[in-house]
Design an enzyme around this catalytic site. Structure first.
Site, PDB file in Angstrom:
ATOM      1  N   LYS A  74      -0.794   4.863   4.574  1.00  0.00           N
ATOM      2  CA  LYS A  74      -1.652   3.890   5.260  1.00  0.00           C
ATOM      3  C   LYS A  74      -1.081   3.582   6.632  1.00  0.00           C
ATOM      4  O   LYS A  74       0.074   3.183   6.762  1.00  0.00           O
ATOM      5  CB  LYS A  74      -1.790   2.604   4.435  1.00  0.00           C
ATOM      6  CG  LYS A  74      -2.782   1.611   5.048  1.00  0.00           C
ATOM      7  CD  LYS A  74      -3.109   0.489   4.093  1.00  0.00           C
ATOM      8  CE  LYS A  74      -4.078  -0.509   4.700  1.00  0.00           C
ATOM      9  NZ  LYS A  74      -5.385   0.101   5.054  1.00  0.00           N
TER      10      LYS A  74
ATOM     11  N   HIS B  81       0.828  -1.199   0.000  1.00  0.00           N
ATOM     12  CA  HIS B  81       0.000   0.000   0.000  1.00  0.00           C
ATOM     13  C   HIS B  81       0.867   1.257   0.000  1.00  0.00           C
ATOM     14  O   HIS B  81       2.079   1.188   0.192  1.00  0.00           O
ATOM     15  CB  HIS B  81      -0.924   0.016   1.225  1.00  0.00           C
ATOM     16  CG  HIS B  81      -2.103  -0.907   1.099  1.00  0.00           C
ATOM     17  ND1 HIS B  81      -2.036  -2.238   1.451  1.00  0.00           N
ATOM     18  CD2 HIS B  81      -3.361  -0.693   0.663  1.00  0.00           C
ATOM     19  CE1 HIS B  81      -3.212  -2.800   1.226  1.00  0.00           C
ATOM     20  NE2 HIS B  81      -4.033  -1.885   0.752  1.00  0.00           N
TER      21      HIS B  81
ATOM     22  N   GLY C  44      -6.300  -4.314   6.616  1.00  0.00           N
ATOM     23  CA  GLY C  44      -7.500  -5.042   7.026  1.00  0.00           C
ATOM     24  C   GLY C  44      -7.877  -6.113   6.022  1.00  0.00           C
ATOM     25  O   GLY C  44      -8.388  -7.182   6.383  1.00  0.00           O
TER      26      GLY C  44
END
Length: 236
Positions: free
Chosen positions: A138, A134, A144
C-alpha cells in the site's frame, strides 16, 4: 452489464472475479489510463477504477468526459477530487467515490460519526487515536479510510485536526500507520480518558469484501447522474 476495470492489480483481479460471479461481462481490463479509442470500443456500461494515486485523476476524467459512469476506490489523490466533481457536474456525468467499499466499513463509518458526536461535549477529556494496518504494497500513508474516519471526527467538532505518527496536542487526532505482510486492512478508533476507554475496530480478512462493495456500487450507479458515495448505495 459490461464493466471496464481500470487498474488491474490485486484489487482489479478481485473485482473481475466478483463481477463474473455476479454474471457481468468484463469489457475492458487496463493497467493504465485507457486510450479514447480503446475506451469507446469497449462498449462499457460502467467502469471500476482501483489504480495508483498518480493515475486516478486521468482515469476518472476520461470516463466522465465520455459518458461512462465510474466507480473509484483509489486513495491518495483526494486533493484533486473536487476538480473531478466540477467536471462531473459540467458534463452531467456519473461519479461514485469511496475510500473503502467494504459494506461493514461503511457501517463502521456511521458508528464512528455517532460516537464522536456523542462525545463532542466531553472532547477535552478524551484523546483520540486511529490506528491503521495494511499490507506493505500500500503506497499512501495514512490510508484513505483512516483520513475519512478522522475527518468525520473533526466535522463533529470532537477535535480540530489530525496528525500522522507524531506527538500530538489535545486538539489533534493521532493516526498511527503500520505496514505489515499480508494484512488487507485493520482500522481501530480509540477514545481514551483518564477513567475509561472506548474502542471500535474493523478488520478485513480479504480484498473480496472491497471488491464486492465496488461491484454493488457499479450495479447501483448505472443509469444515474450525479456524484455519489457508498452512503447512497447502502441507504445509510
Amino acid at each position: 452489464m459490461n464493466i471496464a476495470i481500470i487498474g488491474y492489480g490485486k484489487m482489479g483481479k478481485s473485482v473481475k472475479k466478483i463481477a463474473e460471479i455476479r454474471n457481468h461481462k468484463i469489457s475492458l481490463c487496463s493497467d493504465k489510463t485507457p486510450s479514447l479509442h480503446l475506451l469507446k470500443n469497449s462498449n462499457s456500461d460502467v467502469a471500476i477504477e482501483f489504480s495508483l494515486p498518480n493515475s486516478a485523476f486521468k482515469n476518472v476524467k476520461i470516463c466522465i468526459e465520455n459518458n461512462i459512469p465510474i466507480v473509484s476506490g483509489t486513495t491518495g489523490w483526494i486533493e484533486k477530487i473536487q476538480i473531478i466533481k466540477e467536471i462531473c457536474k459540467k458534463k452531467n456525468g456519473s461519479f461514485l467515490y469511496s475510500s473503502n467499499f467494504s459494506i461493514g466499513m461503511n457501517i463502521f463509518f456511521e458508528i464512528n460519526k455517532k460516537l464522536s458526536k456523542l462525545l463532542q461535549l466531553y472532547s477535552k477529556d478524551y484523546e483520540v487515536t486511529i490506528e491503521e494496518i495494511h499490507h506493505k504494497e500500500k503506497i499512501d500513508k495514512p490510508s484513505g479510510t483512516a483520513i475519512s474516519l478522522a475527518k468525520d471526527i473533526v466535522n463533529n467538532k470532537m477535535k480540530k485536526t489530525w496528525i500522522l505518527d507524531e506527538k500530538k496536542t489535545k486538539n489533534q487526532i493521532l493516526i498511527l500507520s503500520k505496514r505489515l505482510d499480508h494484512v488487507p486492512g485493520i482500522h481501530i478508533v480509540k477514545y481514551k480518558s483518564q477513567i475509561e476507554e472506548i474502542k471500535i475496530k474493523h478488520q478485513a480478512y480479504s480484498r473480496e469484501g472491497f471488491a464486492l462493495g465496488a461491484v454493488i456500487a457499479a450495479e447501483w450507479i448505472q443509469n444515474k447522474k450525479g456524484i455519489f458515495s457508498m452512503k447512497e448505495v447502502l441507504g445509510i
